[in-house]
Design a protein around this motif. Structure first.
Motif, PDB file in Angstrom:
ATOM      1  N   MET A 132     -42.201  26.570  16.150  1.00  0.00           N
ATOM      2  CA  MET A 132     -41.554  26.601  14.854  1.00  0.00           C
ATOM      3  C   MET A 132     -40.716  27.869  14.771  1.00  0.00           C
ATOM      4  N   LYS A 133     -39.462  27.681  14.714  1.00  0.00           N
ATOM      5  CA  LYS A 133     -38.540  28.811  14.648  1.00  0.00           C
ATOM      6  C   LYS A 133     -38.331  29.220  13.198  1.00  0.00           C
ATOM      7  N   GLN A 134     -38.837  30.330  12.814  1.00  0.00           N
ATOM      8  CA  GLN A 134     -38.590  30.958  11.521  1.00  0.00           C
ATOM      9  C   GLN A 134     -38.121  30.003  10.429  1.00  0.00           C
ATOM     10  N   LEU A 135     -38.967  29.058  10.097  1.00  0.00           N
ATOM     11  CA  LEU A 135     -38.629  28.110   9.044  1.00  0.00           C
ATOM     12  C   LEU A 135     -38.761  28.788   7.685  1.00  0.00           C
ATOM     13  N   PRO A 136     -37.896  28.435   6.752  1.00  0.00           N
ATOM     14  CA  PRO A 136     -38.015  29.012   5.408  1.00  0.00           C
ATOM     15  C   PRO A 136     -39.275  28.481   4.719  1.00  0.00           C
ATOM     16  N   PRO A 137     -39.772  29.215   3.733  1.00  0.00           N
ATOM     17  CA  PRO A 137     -41.009  28.813   3.049  1.00  0.00           C
ATOM     18  C   PRO A 137     -40.985  27.380   2.514  1.00  0.00           C
ATOM     19  N   ASP A 138     -39.853  26.914   1.980  1.00  0.00           N
ATOM     20  CA  ASP A 138     -39.785  25.539   1.465  1.00  0.00           C
ATOM     21  C   ASP A 138     -40.003  24.518   2.577  1.00  0.00           C
ATOM     22  N   ALA A 139     -39.445  24.788   3.733  1.00  0.00           N
ATOM     23  CA  ALA A 139     -39.618  23.886   4.874  1.00  0.00           C
ATOM     24  C   ALA A 139     -41.072  23.902   5.343  1.00  0.00           C
ATOM     25  N   LEU A 140     -41.673  25.080   5.373  1.00  0.00           N
ATOM     26  CA  LEU A 140     -43.077  25.184   5.775  1.00  0.00           C
ATOM     27  C   LEU A 140     -43.986  24.434   4.802  1.00  0.00           C
ATOM     28  N   GLU A 141     -43.637  24.474   3.542  1.00  0.00           N
ATOM     29  CA  GLU A 141     -44.410  23.723   2.542  1.00  0.00           C
ATOM     30  C   GLU A 141     -44.341  22.228   2.828  1.00  0.00           C
ATOM     31  N   HIS A 142     -43.156  21.750   3.195  1.00  0.00           N
ATOM     32  CA  HIS A 142     -42.992  20.332   3.531  1.00  0.00           C
ATOM     33  C   HIS A 142     -43.808  19.984   4.788  1.00  0.00           C
ATOM     34  N   VAL A 143     -43.783  20.853   5.780  1.00  0.00           N
ATOM     35  CA  VAL A 143     -44.563  20.636   7.009  1.00  0.00           C
ATOM     36  C   VAL A 143     -46.055  20.592   6.681  1.00  0.00           C
ATOM     37  N   ALA A 144     -46.509  21.516   5.833  1.00  0.00           N
ATOM     38  CA  ALA A 144     -47.920  21.541   5.446  1.00  0.00           C
ATOM     39  C   ALA A 144     -48.308  20.246   4.733  1.00  0.00           C
ATOM     40  N   ASN A 145     -47.454  19.748   3.855  1.00  0.00           N
ATOM     41  CA  ASN A 145     -47.732  18.491   3.155  1.00  0.00           C
ATOM     42  C   ASN A 145     -47.766  17.305   4.113  1.00  0.00           C
ATOM     43  N   TYR A 146     -46.899  17.320   5.115  1.00  0.00           N
ATOM     44  CA  TYR A 146     -46.878  16.268   6.139  1.00  0.00           C
ATOM     45  C   TYR A 146     -48.215  16.238   6.873  1.00  0.00           C
ATOM     46  N   PHE A 147     -48.668  17.418   7.323  1.00  0.00           N
ATOM     47  CA  PHE A 147     -49.946  17.492   8.036  1.00  0.00           C
ATOM     48  C   PHE A 147     -51.120  17.189   7.106  1.00  0.00           C
ATOM     49  N   ARG A 148     -51.014  17.584   5.852  1.00  0.00           N
ATOM     50  CA  ARG A 148     -52.066  17.282   4.877  1.00  0.00           C
ATOM     51  C   ARG A 148     -52.178  15.762   4.716  1.00  0.00           C
ATOM     52  N   THR A 149     -51.046  15.086   4.711  1.00  0.00           N
ATOM     53  CA  THR A 149     -51.041  13.631   4.607  1.00  0.00           C
ATOM     54  C   THR A 149     -51.743  13.007   5.813  1.00  0.00           C
ATOM     55  N   LEU A 150     -51.568  13.599   6.975  1.00  0.00           N
ATOM     56  CA  LEU A 150     -52.207  13.092   8.190  1.00  0.00           C
ATOM     57  C   LEU A 150     -53.682  13.476   8.302  1.00  0.00           C
ATOM     58  N   SER A 151     -54.150  14.340   7.423  1.00  0.00           N
ATOM     59  CA  SER A 151     -55.510  14.872   7.570  1.00  0.00           C
ATOM     60  C   SER A 151     -56.590  13.977   6.972  1.00  0.00           C
ATOM     61  N   GLU A 152     -56.228  12.830   6.445  1.00  0.00           N
ATOM     62  CA  GLU A 152     -57.192  11.949   5.805  1.00  0.00           C
ATOM     63  C   GLU A 152     -57.500  10.773   6.729  1.00  0.00           C
ATOM     64  N   THR A 153     -58.776  10.497   6.940  1.00  0.00           N
ATOM     65  CA  THR A 153     -59.209   9.475   7.897  1.00  0.00           C
ATOM     66  C   THR A 153     -58.628   8.095   7.602  1.00  0.00           C
ATOM     67  N   THR A 154     -58.633   7.683   6.350  1.00  0.00           N
ATOM     68  CA  THR A 154     -58.117   6.355   6.018  1.00  0.00           C
ATOM     69  C   THR A 154     -56.643   6.248   6.388  1.00  0.00           C
ATOM     70  N   ARG A 155     -55.886   7.303   6.172  1.00  0.00           N
ATOM     71  CA  ARG A 155     -54.459   7.264   6.517  1.00  0.00           C
ATOM     72  C   ARG A 155     -54.267   7.157   8.025  1.00  0.00           C
ATOM     73  N   LEU A 156     -55.094   7.851   8.778  1.00  0.00           N
ATOM     74  CA  LEU A 156     -55.015   7.735  10.242  1.00  0.00           C
ATOM     75  C   LEU A 156     -55.389   6.324  10.693  1.00  0.00           C
ATOM     76  N   ARG A 157     -56.369   5.737  10.044  1.00  0.00           N
ATOM     77  CA  ARG A 157     -56.742   4.357  10.360  1.00  0.00           C
ATOM     78  C   ARG A 157     -55.583   3.403  10.041  1.00  0.00           C
ATOM     79  N   ILE A 158     -54.904   3.646   8.920  1.00  0.00           N
ATOM     80  CA  ILE A 158     -53.747   2.813   8.547  1.00  0.00           C
ATOM     81  C   ILE A 158     -52.649   2.947   9.602  1.00  0.00           C
TER      82      ILE A 158
END
Length: 123
Positions: free
Chosen positions: A1-27
């Motif tokens: 990750m090359k020096q992403l701005p805080p807003d971009a990092l927030e989006h990345v964190a939300n993306y990974f948060r979305t993937l962090s739930e078992t039911t979503r991974l099953r889907i």
């Protein structure tokens, strides 16, 4: 990750948060076989249609799945195939780590004196 701005990092964190739930991974796993209706997905992941719909809405918000309406049914499919590459990368890493732990455990057991040997020596 090359020096992403805080807003971009927030989006990345939300993306990974979305993937962090078992039911979503099953889907996502079920959708790896192709496009399915909400009812079919719910049946495959053994969950209610309402619960699956809620998860699909969040996944669509972050671009993981896409929705197409046909008549009274909504069909979902993977929107970005890179999600499978990401999951394969993570799963491969976990398998290698588990294999290493198992190998270390086996080596420890092989080098440790057995209980029977210790009992004979002390008795």
């Amino acid at each position: 990750m090359k020096q992403l701005p805080p807003d971009a990092l927030e989006h990345v964190a939300n993306y990974f948060r979305t993937l962090s739930e078992t039911t979503r991974l099953r889907i996502l796993n079920v959708l790896g076989t192709g496009e399915l209706s909400v009812g079919e997905i719910a049946q495959e992941v053994q969950s209610s249609v309402a619960n699956v719909s809620r998860h699909l809405a969040q996944m669509a918000q972050y671009g993981l799945v896409t929705r197409e309406s046909r008549g009274n049914a909504a069909y979902y499919r993977i929107a970005d195939p890179a999600v499978h590459e990401l999951c394969d990368l993570v799963c491969g890493s976990l398998v290698r780590r588990f294999d290493q732990v198992a190998s270390d455990h086996a080596a420890f057991l092989a080098s440790a004196p057995s209980t029977a040997k210790r009992t004979r020596r002390s008795g």
